[in-house]
Design an enzyme around this catalytic site. Structure first.
Site, mmCIF file in Angstrom:
data_model
loop_
_atom_site.group_PDB
_atom_site.id
_atom_site.type_symbol
_atom_site.label_atom_id
_atom_site.label_comp_id
_atom_site.label_asym_id
_atom_site.label_seq_id
_atom_site.Cartn_x
_atom_site.Cartn_y
_atom_site.Cartn_z
ATOM 1 N N HIS A 141 62.326 -11.696 119.259
ATOM 2 C CA HIS A 141 62.582 -12.222 120.607
ATOM 3 C C HIS A 141 63.850 -13.054 120.637
ATOM 4 O O HIS A 141 63.827 -14.255 120.341
ATOM 5 C CB HIS A 141 61.368 -13.070 121.036
ATOM 6 C CG HIS A 141 61.480 -13.631 122.418
ATOM 7 N ND1 HIS A 141 60.378 -13.941 123.173
ATOM 8 C CD2 HIS A 141 62.542 -13.931 123.195
ATOM 9 C CE1 HIS A 141 60.764 -14.414 124.342
ATOM 10 N NE2 HIS A 141 62.077 -14.416 124.372
ATOM 11 N N HIS A 169 67.469 -13.177 123.224
ATOM 12 C CA HIS A 169 68.240 -12.584 124.331
ATOM 13 C C HIS A 169 69.671 -12.423 123.853
ATOM 14 O O HIS A 169 70.349 -13.413 123.563
ATOM 15 C CB HIS A 169 68.170 -13.493 125.557
ATOM 16 C CG HIS A 169 66.767 -13.655 126.062
ATOM 17 N ND1 HIS A 169 66.265 -12.896 127.087
ATOM 18 C CD2 HIS A 169 65.756 -14.455 125.651
ATOM 19 C CE1 HIS A 169 64.991 -13.239 127.301
ATOM 20 N NE2 HIS A 169 64.658 -14.181 126.448
ATOM 21 N N HIS A 181 57.742 -11.528 129.245
ATOM 22 C CA HIS A 181 57.716 -12.986 129.261
ATOM 23 C C HIS A 181 56.529 -13.441 130.113
ATOM 24 O O HIS A 181 56.457 -13.144 131.311
ATOM 25 C CB HIS A 181 59.013 -13.544 129.844
ATOM 26 C CG HIS A 181 60.154 -13.542 128.889
ATOM 27 N ND1 HIS A 181 60.722 -12.389 128.418
ATOM 28 C CD2 HIS A 181 60.827 -14.579 128.291
ATOM 29 C CE1 HIS A 181 61.702 -12.705 127.577
ATOM 30 N NE2 HIS A 181 61.788 -14.008 127.478
ATOM 31 N N GLU A 190 54.757 -19.030 129.456
ATOM 32 C CA GLU A 190 55.747 -20.044 129.074
ATOM 33 C C GLU A 190 55.951 -20.984 130.273
ATOM 34 O O GLU A 190 55.548 -22.130 130.242
ATOM 35 C CB GLU A 190 57.083 -19.387 128.676
ATOM 36 C CG GLU A 190 58.159 -20.392 128.287
ATOM 37 C CD GLU A 190 59.573 -19.781 128.262
ATOM 38 O OE1 GLU A 190 59.794 -18.706 128.843
ATOM 39 O OE2 GLU A 190 60.465 -20.429 127.674
ATOM 40 N N ASP A 200 64.957 -17.181 120.732
ATOM 41 C CA ASP A 200 65.097 -17.069 122.196
ATOM 42 C C ASP A 200 66.572 -17.021 122.636
ATOM 43 O O ASP A 200 67.054 -15.944 122.994
ATOM 44 C CB ASP A 200 64.347 -18.196 122.904
ATOM 45 C CG ASP A 200 63.747 -17.770 124.238
ATOM 46 O OD1 ASP A 200 63.839 -16.584 124.586
ATOM 47 O OD2 ASP A 200 63.167 -18.640 124.936
ATOM 48 N N ASP A 201 67.254 -18.148 122.669
ATOM 49 C CA ASP A 201 68.672 -18.217 123.089
ATOM 50 C C ASP A 201 69.374 -19.218 122.172
ATOM 51 O O ASP A 201 69.575 -20.377 122.547
ATOM 52 C CB ASP A 201 68.764 -18.677 124.548
ATOM 53 C CG ASP A 201 68.007 -17.747 125.486
ATOM 54 O OD1 ASP A 201 68.564 -16.717 125.880
ATOM 55 O OD2 ASP A 201 66.841 -18.066 125.802
HETATM 56 N N1 HPA Z 1 63.724 -16.746 129.263
HETATM 57 C C1 HPA Z 1 63.664 -15.912 130.292
HETATM 58 N N2 HPA Z 1 64.665 -15.185 130.682
HETATM 59 C C2 HPA Z 1 65.801 -15.266 130.007
HETATM 60 C C3 HPA Z 1 65.935 -16.107 128.935
HETATM 61 C C4 HPA Z 1 64.844 -16.878 128.535
HETATM 62 O O1 HPA Z 1 64.900 -17.657 127.551
HETATM 63 N N3 HPA Z 1 67.176 -15.961 128.460
HETATM 64 C C5 HPA Z 1 67.776 -15.056 129.243
HETATM 65 N N4 HPA Z 1 66.952 -14.616 130.170
HETATM 66 ZN ZN ZN Z 2 62.914 -15.219 126.118
#
Ligand code: HPA
Ligand code: ZN
Length: 340
Positions: A20, A22, A200, A203, A281-282
């Site tokens: 996971h 992005h 998703h 969260e 995640d990011d």
């Molecule tokens: N969550 C949801 N959508 C997203 C994310 C994230 O961390 N990063 C880019 N799009």
């Molecule tokens: Zn995500």
């Protein structure tokens, strides 16, 4: 032997796998600057807080900054460089497999045809394998706040452009504002095309979002899903049905889903028998990395190397990759090679 100890990076020395992340959210500010200069595009106002840091306040503002950063990605070469840079970082931290969530909508927004977008992604995967021996795969994502029709178009296009590196379908974006159920047709298209499905949920919205996500066709994994902990019957169901959670502890803490690692439900979910994996995640937005998340699991959740290896094994078994590659990667862990 010189007797010099290896530096303690805080990163456990076990093979790692990530399900996971992005892709557009892996670009560090320096790379965004370099690509903007190469493409002759001005850096969008409001993108950076300082040299090293993206500017954002809360989750929805983060999504806006994310879109600004992605807007400097213009060419196949940009996407090749992005994938190669990220996979190289992951390999340096001991990762052997990474699934990257890629957004055709972001490429389309700057006029990059999907065939070129993909050519860049695939070149990055091939070059990283050559340079570092790491495997990467792509999960196409729809963006829920762009609406149901856009999501269905993205799923149809992914189904039509079948490729062995494109292995899954996700739903990202504004989770609280756009619940999963209306996206059922998009998931049906993706599932029918043989793409692994994850979404998703759990969260920024609670257990109800997880139940809705699990009702979508083909969903066997959840992006986050951690707020299942608010509903013991749901936790039991996740364990019973062997649903795999892509858990991103640092993202959750930085975005304020949990106050700190001590409040994070990772241990409670794992102790209840839920299958958990670790992910970033990011990464530059949240100060995360796949190696760092394994470090968090050791330092804050008490996992020793054998338990961390189990996390990697779970990720490889839950990955949407082909069985031959799965078997090869599991053999690198000394494990037999079956899917979950
Ligand atoms: N969550 C949801 N959508 C997203 C994310 C994230 O961390 N990063 C880019 N799009
Ligand atoms: Zn995500």
């Amino acid at each position: 032997m010189t007797g010099t100890a290896a530096p303690d990076t805080g990163i456990p020395d076990v093979p790692k796998a990530e399900l996971h992340v992005h892709l557009e959210g892996t670009a560090r500010p320096a790379l965004i600057r370099r690509l903007a200069a190469r493409n002759g595009v001005a850096l969008p106002a409001g993108l950076f807080a300082d040299e090293e840091t993206f500017a954002w306040t809360d989750f929805l503002d983060f999504l806006t900054t994310y879109d600004l950063a992605a807007s400097v990605l213009r060419t196949a070469e940009d996407y090749r460089d992005l994938v190669h840079a990220y996979l190289s970082e992951c390999a340096a931290e001991g990762a052997i497999y990474v699934e990257m969530i890629a957004s055709p909508d972001h490429a389309r927004a700057v006029g990059l045809p999907e065939a070129e977008h993909r050519a860049g992604l695939f070149a990055g995967i091939d070059d990283a394998r050559t340079d570092h021996g790491i495997e990467g795969r792509i999960l196409v994502t729809a963006i829920r706040n762009l609406g149901v029709e856009a999501a269905e178009r993205t799923a149809r296009e992914a189904a039509a452009l079948a490729h062995p590196y494109v292995v899954g379908f996700n739903l990202a974006g504004d989770e609280a504002g756009f619940p999963p159920a209306p996206f059922a047709r998009a998931f049906q298209v993706a599932h029918d095309a043989g793409l692994g499905c994850t979404v998703h949920a759990g969260e920024h919205a609670g257990p109800a979002s997880i139940r809705e996500a699990l009702a979508l066709p083909g969903v066997r994994r959840l992006s986050h899903g951690v707020r299942a902990v608010e509903d013991p019957a749901l936790v039991a169901r996740l364990a019973e049905e062997r649903i795999v959670l892509e858990v991103c502890p640092t993202s959750n803490v930085v975005l304020g889903v949990y106050e700190d690692y001590a409040a994070h439900p990772f241990t409670r979910l794992r102790d209840a028998g839920v299958l958990v994996t670790l992910a970033s995640d990011d990464p530059p937005f949240f100060g995360a990395s796949i190696g760092g998340e394994y470090g968090v699991a050791r330092t804050h959740f008490g996992l020793q190397d054998d338990a961390l290896l189990d996390i990697t094994r779970t990720a490889l078994r839950a990955g949407f990759l082909d069985e031959t590659t799965r078997r090869d990667l599991l053999e690198r862990l000394g494990s037999a090679g079956s899917a979950l």
